[in-house]
Scaffold this motif. Structure first.
Motif, PDB file in Angstrom:
ATOM      1  N   ASN A   6       0.851  -1.184   0.000  1.00  0.00           N
ATOM      2  CA  ASN A   6       0.000   0.000   0.000  1.00  0.00           C
ATOM      3  C   ASN A   6       0.893   1.242   0.000  1.00  0.00           C
ATOM      4  OD1 ASN A   6      -1.686   2.182   0.778  1.00  0.00           O
ATOM      5  ND2 ASN A   6      -3.129   0.748   1.692  1.00  0.00           N
ATOM      6  N   THR A   7       0.856   2.001  -1.096  1.00  0.00           N
ATOM      7  CA  THR A   7       1.749   3.155  -1.235  1.00  0.00           C
ATOM      8  C   THR A   7       1.418   4.258  -0.233  1.00  0.00           C
ATOM      9  OG1 THR A   7       0.318   3.992  -2.998  1.00  0.00           O
ATOM     10  CG2 THR A   7       2.261   2.748  -3.661  1.00  0.00           C
ATOM     11  N   THR A   8       0.147   4.389   0.138  1.00  0.00           N
ATOM     12  CA  THR A   8      -0.229   5.420   1.111  1.00  0.00           C
ATOM     13  C   THR A   8       0.452   5.172   2.449  1.00  0.00           C
ATOM     14  OG1 THR A   8      -2.393   5.471   0.048  1.00  0.00           O
ATOM     15  CG2 THR A   8      -2.201   6.615   2.145  1.00  0.00           C
ATOM     16  N   TYR A   9       0.440   3.899   2.887  1.00  0.00           N
ATOM     17  CA  TYR A   9       1.090   3.562   4.156  1.00  0.00           C
ATOM     18  C   TYR A   9       2.591   3.829   4.085  1.00  0.00           C
ATOM     19  CZ  TYR A   9      -3.183   1.064   5.614  1.00  0.00           C
ATOM     20  OH  TYR A   9      -4.462   0.740   5.975  1.00  0.00           O
ATOM     21  N   LEU A  10       3.214   3.434   2.978  1.00  0.00           N
ATOM     22  CA  LEU A  10       4.659   3.625   2.833  1.00  0.00           C
ATOM     23  C   LEU A  10       5.019   5.113   2.811  1.00  0.00           C
ATOM     24  CD1 LEU A  10       5.286   0.808   0.237  1.00  0.00           C
ATOM     25  CD2 LEU A  10       6.114   0.846   2.584  1.00  0.00           C
ATOM     26  N   GLU A  11       4.238   5.918   2.106  1.00  0.00           N
ATOM     27  CA  GLU A  11       4.496   7.364   2.066  1.00  0.00           C
ATOM     28  C   GLU A  11       4.319   7.990   3.442  1.00  0.00           C
ATOM     29  OE1 GLU A  11       2.013   9.030  -1.005  1.00  0.00           O
ATOM     30  OE2 GLU A  11       2.969   7.801  -2.540  1.00  0.00           O
ATOM     31  N   THR A  12       3.334   7.512   4.194  1.00  0.00           N
ATOM     32  CA  THR A  12       3.108   8.022   5.548  1.00  0.00           C
ATOM     33  C   THR A  12       4.337   7.788   6.421  1.00  0.00           C
ATOM     34  OG1 THR A  12       0.752   7.532   5.370  1.00  0.00           O
ATOM     35  CG2 THR A  12       1.609   7.868   7.576  1.00  0.00           C
ATOM     36  N   ILE A  13       4.919   6.598   6.313  1.00  0.00           N
ATOM     37  CA  ILE A  13       6.097   6.276   7.124  1.00  0.00           C
ATOM     38  C   ILE A  13       7.309   7.107   6.697  1.00  0.00           C
ATOM     39  CG2 ILE A  13       7.763   4.455   7.669  1.00  0.00           C
ATOM     40  CD1 ILE A  13       5.420   2.496   7.604  1.00  0.00           C
ATOM     41  N   TRP A  14       7.499   7.262   5.389  1.00  0.00           N
ATOM     42  CA  TRP A  14       8.681   7.966   4.893  1.00  0.00           C
ATOM     43  C   TRP A  14       8.591   9.482   5.035  1.00  0.00           C
ATOM     44  CZ3 TRP A  14      13.076   5.815   4.584  1.00  0.00           C
ATOM     45  CH2 TRP A  14      13.207   4.494   4.191  1.00  0.00           C
ATOM     46  N   ALA A  15       7.393  10.036   5.274  1.00  0.00           N
ATOM     47  CA  ALA A  15       7.198  11.489   5.264  1.00  0.00           C
ATOM     48  C   ALA A  15       8.191  12.280   6.139  1.00  0.00           C
ATOM     49  CB  ALA A  15       5.758  11.821   5.630  1.00  0.00           C
ATOM     50  N   PRO A  16       8.408  11.904   7.421  1.00  0.00           N
ATOM     51  CA  PRO A  16       9.360  12.697   8.225  1.00  0.00           C
ATOM     52  C   PRO A  16      10.784  12.692   7.649  1.00  0.00           C
ATOM     53  CG  PRO A  16       8.084  11.240   9.633  1.00  0.00           C
ATOM     54  CD  PRO A  16       7.770  10.863   8.230  1.00  0.00           C
ATOM     55  N   LEU A  17      11.218  11.531   7.108  1.00  0.00           N
ATOM     56  CA  LEU A  17      12.567  11.456   6.541  1.00  0.00           C
ATOM     57  C   LEU A  17      12.666  12.257   5.243  1.00  0.00           C
ATOM     58  CD1 LEU A  17      13.505   7.731   7.192  1.00  0.00           C
ATOM     59  CD2 LEU A  17      14.602   9.732   8.161  1.00  0.00           C
ATOM     60  N   LYS A  18      11.596  12.264   4.443  1.00  0.00           N
ATOM     61  CA  LYS A  18      11.615  13.022   3.185  1.00  0.00           C
ATOM     62  C   LYS A  18      11.715  14.515   3.451  1.00  0.00           C
ATOM     63  CE  LYS A  18       9.551   9.824  -0.020  1.00  0.00           C
ATOM     64  NZ  LYS A  18       8.332   9.256  -0.574  1.00  0.00           N
ATOM     65  N   ILE A  19      11.011  14.996   4.474  1.00  0.00           N
ATOM     66  CA  ILE A  19      11.056  16.419   4.803  1.00  0.00           C
ATOM     67  C   ILE A  19      12.457  16.825   5.241  1.00  0.00           C
ATOM     68  CG2 ILE A  19      10.266  18.086   6.539  1.00  0.00           C
ATOM     69  CD1 ILE A  19       7.495  16.718   6.176  1.00  0.00           C
ATOM     70  N   LEU A  20      13.131  15.926   5.977  1.00  0.00           N
ATOM     71  CA  LEU A  20      14.497  16.206   6.426  1.00  0.00           C
ATOM     72  C   LEU A  20      15.549  15.809   5.390  1.00  0.00           C
ATOM     73  CD1 LEU A  20      14.093  14.941  10.093  1.00  0.00           C
ATOM     74  CD2 LEU A  20      14.151  17.310   9.319  1.00  0.00           C
ATOM     75  N   LYS A  21      15.095  15.256   4.244  1.00  0.00           N
ATOM     76  CA  LYS A  21      15.971  14.816   3.149  1.00  0.00           C
ATOM     77  C   LYS A  21      16.982  13.767   3.624  1.00  0.00           C
ATOM     78  CE  LYS A  21      15.437  19.125   0.608  1.00  0.00           C
ATOM     79  NZ  LYS A  21      14.413  19.681   1.477  1.00  0.00           N
ATOM     80  N   LEU A  22      16.500  12.781   4.366  1.00  0.00           N
ATOM     81  CA  LEU A  22      17.358  11.711   4.890  1.00  0.00           C
ATOM     82  C   LEU A  22      16.912  10.333   4.415  1.00  0.00           C
ATOM     83  CD1 LEU A  22      17.525  12.870   8.631  1.00  0.00           C
ATOM     84  CD2 LEU A  22      19.313  13.151   6.922  1.00  0.00           C
ATOM     85  N   GLU A  23      16.018  10.252   3.405  1.00  0.00           N
ATOM     86  CA  GLU A  23      15.397   8.962   3.071  1.00  0.00           C
ATOM     87  C   GLU A  23      16.371   7.894   2.594  1.00  0.00           C
ATOM     88  OE1 GLU A  23      14.029  11.669  -0.491  1.00  0.00           O
ATOM     89  OE2 GLU A  23      14.342  11.897   1.647  1.00  0.00           O
ATOM     90  N   LYS A  24      17.503   8.243   1.996  1.00  0.00           N
ATOM     91  CA  LYS A  24      18.457   7.233   1.501  1.00  0.00           C
ATOM     92  C   LYS A  24      19.632   7.011   2.458  1.00  0.00           C
ATOM     93  CE  LYS A  24      16.293   6.386  -2.293  1.00  0.00           C
ATOM     94  NZ  LYS A  24      15.449   5.215  -2.306  1.00  0.00           N
ATOM     95  N   GLN A  25      19.566   7.597   3.655  1.00  0.00           N
ATOM     96  CA  GLN A  25      20.683   7.468   4.594  1.00  0.00           C
ATOM     97  C   GLN A  25      20.432   6.447   5.705  1.00  0.00           C
ATOM     98  OE1 GLN A  25      22.000  11.230   6.125  1.00  0.00           O
ATOM     99  NE2 GLN A  25      21.827  12.232   4.128  1.00  0.00           N
TER     100      GLN A  25
END
Length: 138
Positions: free
Chosen positions: A49-68
């Motif tokens: 479910n992409t909505t659930y995955l986006e919800t989890i990744w949201a804080p990291l995306k805002i801080l630009k840390l998703e690939k770290q």
């Protein structure tokens, strides 16, 4: 591998999030951006479910840390929606614990707010929390 597990389970490197009946303990390990929930890949656990995955990744995306970082989660209770929101809260709290300036960035988005809505208890004389038996005048 053992020293990686030691790194994960240190008390100061844990974020706890709660929503409805679910509780999530979130750990961050340096990595390339994977999610592992209860020893299962995150995509599979959340049924792709992409909505659930986006919800989890949201804080990291805002801080630009998703690939770290890799996210390791121990979740229990509730359903997938409650667990997803509890993971997001735990992740945001952990990011604030790691770096104090993250708090001012994440707070306006509402990631640090605990959603206090939980199921109301059933009362005696009623069918559910508020549903009363049908009233009959005669």
């Amino acid at each position: 591998m053992d020293n990686k597990l030691e790194y994960i389970f240190q008390k100061d490197k844990i974020g706890v999030g709660k929503r409805k009946q679910s509780v999530a303990r979130v750990f961050l390990i340096p990595g390339e951006g994977k999610i592992i929930i209860n020893k299962v890949p995150g995509e599979k656990y959340l049924q792709y479910n992409t909505t659930y995955l986006e919800t989890i990744w949201a804080p990291l995306k805002i801080l630009k840390l998703e690939k770290q970082f890799d996210i390791v989660v121990l979740a229990k209770g509730g359903g997938l929606t409650g667990q997803t929101d509890s993971i997001q809260l735990g992740l945001a709290r952990l990011l604030c614990k790691m770096e104090q300036q993250n708090r001012s960035i994440l707070k306006p988005y509402g990631f640090l707010t605990r959603d206090a809505r939980i199921k109301e208890r059933k009362k005696y004389g009623l069918r559910k929390a508020r549903k009363a038996p049908q009233y009959s005048k005669r």
